[in-house]
Scaffold this motif. Structure first.
Motif, PDB file in Angstrom:
ATOM      1  N   GLN A 162       0.808  -1.219   0.000  1.00  0.00           N
ATOM      2  CA  GLN A 162       0.000   0.000   0.000  1.00  0.00           C
ATOM      3  C   GLN A 162       0.845   1.275   0.000  1.00  0.00           C
ATOM      4  O   GLN A 162       0.308   2.361  -0.198  1.00  0.00           O
ATOM      5  N   LEU A 174      -7.501  -2.977  -2.460  1.00  0.00           N
ATOM      6  CA  LEU A 174      -8.000  -3.883  -1.436  1.00  0.00           C
ATOM      7  C   LEU A 174      -9.415  -4.390  -1.689  1.00  0.00           C
ATOM      8  O   LEU A 174      -9.908  -5.244  -0.934  1.00  0.00           O
ATOM      9  N   THR A 205      -8.021   0.989   4.545  1.00  0.00           N
ATOM     10  CA  THR A 205      -8.072  -0.371   5.086  1.00  0.00           C
ATOM     11  C   THR A 205      -9.071  -0.462   6.227  1.00  0.00           C
ATOM     12  O   THR A 205      -9.897  -1.386   6.276  1.00  0.00           O
TER      13      THR A 205
END
Length: 231
Positions: A162, A174, A205
């Motif tokens: 990332q 993701l 996330t």
């Protein structure tokens, strides 16, 4: 803090608390921050201590973020030691400090957590790093706060790193990578869950993991992390 420490982690002077008084005072403790995503805000900024611009436009799925420090020096060194060097002392230090803040938060907010769960890592990433640092941190945090721990999330698709990606790029990277374990779906329903990780960067996330838990029936998700990156 336990007697595991004999010196200050940062300056190595004699100290049995992990941090000497001077180093503790010098750490970039989060003060002015967005009340939802914990983004560090500057005094005199847009809405000090309330909501950042992004959260004003659209609130994230998680109910809040509890974080210790701004991700600047020397916190970045502590995180690197936890993440890539399997440094027990760094993890103990972070867990001790984070546990104290979490217990204080839960007492003042009167918003209990049913259990803590770590942000999942794909098996390839765990093999590459030699450990699952978020699970390690979560286990230590659960032990110190006497909150139950359950590994209910899984990352079933390996994704590129990332680092250097924007919020939208991270979301695309993701998308579809996380799910609640089939055997754990009954454990998630109606529960208030603490999602544990080392650093929150753009929040992509945490947002995707929170959505995954809420879609599986969780009542709420509280992010708990060691550090939050500045804007």
């Amino acid at each position: 803090m336990p007697m595991y420490f004999r010196t200050c982690y940062l300056c190595h002077t004699a100290c049995n608390t992990g941090l000497c008084i001077d180093c503790k005072a010098d750490l970039p403790w989060l003060k002015e921050q967005c009340q939802r995503c914990a983004l560090p805000l500057f005094v005199g900024g847009e809405v000090d201590g309330e909501l950042c611009g992004q959260c004003q436009q659209k609130l994230p799925s998680f109910r809040g973020v509890l974080s210790l420090w701004s991700y600047t020096f020397p916190v970045n060194k502590i995180i690197f030691a936890i993440k890539y060097q399997q440094d027990f002392a760094a993890t103990y230090l972070a867990a001790d400090c984070l546990a104290a803040k979490l217990q204080s938060y839960l007492h003042l907010s009167q918003q209990p957590l049913d259990f803590l769960t770590p942000a999942p890592a794909h098996w390839r990433r765990r093999l590459q790093r030699g450990s699952h640092h978020a699970a390690w941190l979560c286990q230590m945090l659960a032990k110190r706060t006497h909150i139950a721990q359950a590994n209910v999330l899984q990352k079933h698709r390996h994704t590129p790193t990332q680092q250097g990606l924007t919020h939208r790029q991270r979301e695309r990277n993701l998308k579809g990578a996380f799910s609640v374990k089939a055997a754990a779906k009954g454990d998630v329903k109606g529960k208030h869950i603490g999602l544990v990780d080392d650093v929150m960067t753009t929040g992509a996330t945490a947002q995707l993991l929170s959505q995954t838990l809420l879609q599986a029936g969780a009542a709420s998700v509280q992010v708990v992390c060691v550090a939050r990156t500045p804007a």
